[in-house]
Design a protein around this motif. Sequence first.
Motif, mmCIF file in Angstrom:
data_model
loop_
_atom_site.group_PDB
_atom_site.id
_atom_site.type_symbol
_atom_site.label_atom_id
_atom_site.label_comp_id
_atom_site.label_asym_id
_atom_site.label_seq_id
_atom_site.Cartn_x
_atom_site.Cartn_y
_atom_site.Cartn_z
ATOM 1 N N LEU A 88 37.819 74.146 27.371
ATOM 2 C CA LEU A 88 38.966 73.635 26.616
ATOM 3 C C LEU A 88 40.164 73.384 27.530
ATOM 4 C CD1 LEU A 88 38.752 75.920 23.450
ATOM 5 C CD2 LEU A 88 38.270 73.486 23.555
ATOM 6 N N ALA A 89 40.364 74.293 28.477
ATOM 7 C CA ALA A 89 41.480 74.112 29.423
ATOM 8 C C ALA A 89 41.241 72.879 30.299
ATOM 9 C CB ALA A 89 41.636 75.356 30.294
ATOM 10 N N ASP A 90 39.986 72.684 30.757
ATOM 11 C CA ASP A 90 39.667 71.504 31.553
ATOM 12 C C ASP A 90 39.963 70.219 30.780
ATOM 13 O OD1 ASP A 90 38.852 73.087 33.632
ATOM 14 O OD2 ASP A 90 36.715 72.891 33.218
ATOM 15 N N ASP A 91 39.652 70.234 29.485
ATOM 16 C CA ASP A 91 39.885 69.042 28.671
ATOM 17 C C ASP A 91 41.373 68.772 28.521
ATOM 18 O OD1 ASP A 91 38.798 66.983 26.675
ATOM 19 O OD2 ASP A 91 40.196 68.130 25.413
ATOM 20 N N LEU A 92 42.165 69.833 28.356
ATOM 21 C CA LEU A 92 43.611 69.648 28.250
ATOM 22 C C LEU A 92 44.201 69.107 29.546
ATOM 23 C CD1 LEU A 92 44.608 72.910 26.310
ATOM 24 C CD2 LEU A 92 44.607 70.562 25.432
ATOM 25 N N VAL A 93 43.721 69.638 30.673
ATOM 26 C CA VAL A 93 44.203 69.157 31.975
ATOM 27 C C VAL A 93 43.838 67.689 32.176
ATOM 28 C CG1 VAL A 93 43.971 69.406 34.463
ATOM 29 C CG2 VAL A 93 44.206 71.446 33.030
ATOM 30 N N ALA A 94 42.583 67.334 31.826
ATOM 31 C CA ALA A 94 42.155 65.953 31.994
ATOM 32 C C ALA A 94 42.944 65.012 31.098
ATOM 33 C CB ALA A 94 40.663 65.858 31.668
ATOM 34 N N ALA A 95 43.312 65.484 29.891
ATOM 35 C CA ALA A 95 44.061 64.638 28.963
ATOM 36 C C ALA A 95 45.464 64.359 29.458
ATOM 37 C CB ALA A 95 44.107 65.277 27.587
ATOM 38 N N GLU A 96 46.033 65.327 30.203
ATOM 39 C CA GLU A 96 47.395 65.163 30.712
ATOM 40 C C GLU A 96 47.444 64.392 32.018
ATOM 41 O OE1 GLU A 96 49.037 69.025 31.020
ATOM 42 O OE2 GLU A 96 49.119 69.371 28.838
#
Length: 346
Positions: A337-345
């Motif tokens: 989930l953290a990886d997805d948030l980082v990629a989205a930003e």
Amino acid sequence: MDFRLTDDQRALRQGVRELLEGRFGREALRAAVDRADGKGGTGETGGTGETGGTEGKGRTEGKAAIPGVGEGRPEGVRVLDRELWRELGAAGFFALRLPEAEGGVGQGLPEAVLAFEEAGRVLLPGPLIATHLAAGAVPGAAAGEVVVTSADRGLVEWLDEADVVRGDATGAERLDSLDPLTPLHRLPVTDVRPAGRGAPGTAPAPDRLLVSLLTAAEQLGSAARTCETAVQHARTREQFGQPVGAFQAVQHLCAGMLARVEVARAAVYAASVTVDPVDVAAARVLADEAAVRGARDCLQVHGGMGFTWESDVHLHLKRAWTRTHRAGGATQSEEELADDLVAAEA
């Protein structure tokens, strides 16, 4: 997108519930616990299938060569009920997602999630997920004639009683499992990266994704059961001349349990439809929390009675704790989930 259950799905869920409650009710659960604790008889040991075999290139060639396997339990004692395992196979539990042309039921992942949710409600033991995923790949798995477990870089369940081990279980060492109905072996650590996890931003392996989702379904079922158990106890147990459910502190515990169950249910059902890695990770985090915190709160509602061996509440808590370690556990899901948030930003 409509996530509501269809009439067929409701009928499937009810059918699985009736099968499991009739075949693995409380008496069968406690009998299995007694066998695991060395208090019961030898159990049923039929159904050899591909005993001692493994599956796949580069796999271990037989459990006899694995240190620790078959040790520690009296000879002939089996915790896993092979007759029940075959009944599950005959009912289509393991072949639920297998195409009809291959002898399966031809259903999808949402239906499998409903079935595993019901398995979680009754604390059905055994390597259910591994055998389900092996249907169509390992002969006899779909019919329940063969018990399949899987090995990764962490823990392997039911290694002693499995007929087929998918993966390399060389060097497995027995662990004292907290859950009496989930025997565990620990595998040597060969990579600091959890099994199935690639570099940040890459999708997890398909099998690990399904293991995580079906584990979340089991956790959801267990969480729902402990919530129902707590509410029932709060309604019937009396203190100071009134049901303990009349006290606001107990009401808050039960309300919190229900809220976590319903949020987790929505997440798990949605993930079974989208099969998106991020959705599955979120579902796993929520379901693990609902199961563990729900069982702990259920213990609080029961008071001192909840800590006794005769109560089933502690069995739900121990199983929930044990399940949290599958497929990387909540930690890996949180990292995804953290990886997805980082990629989205980015």
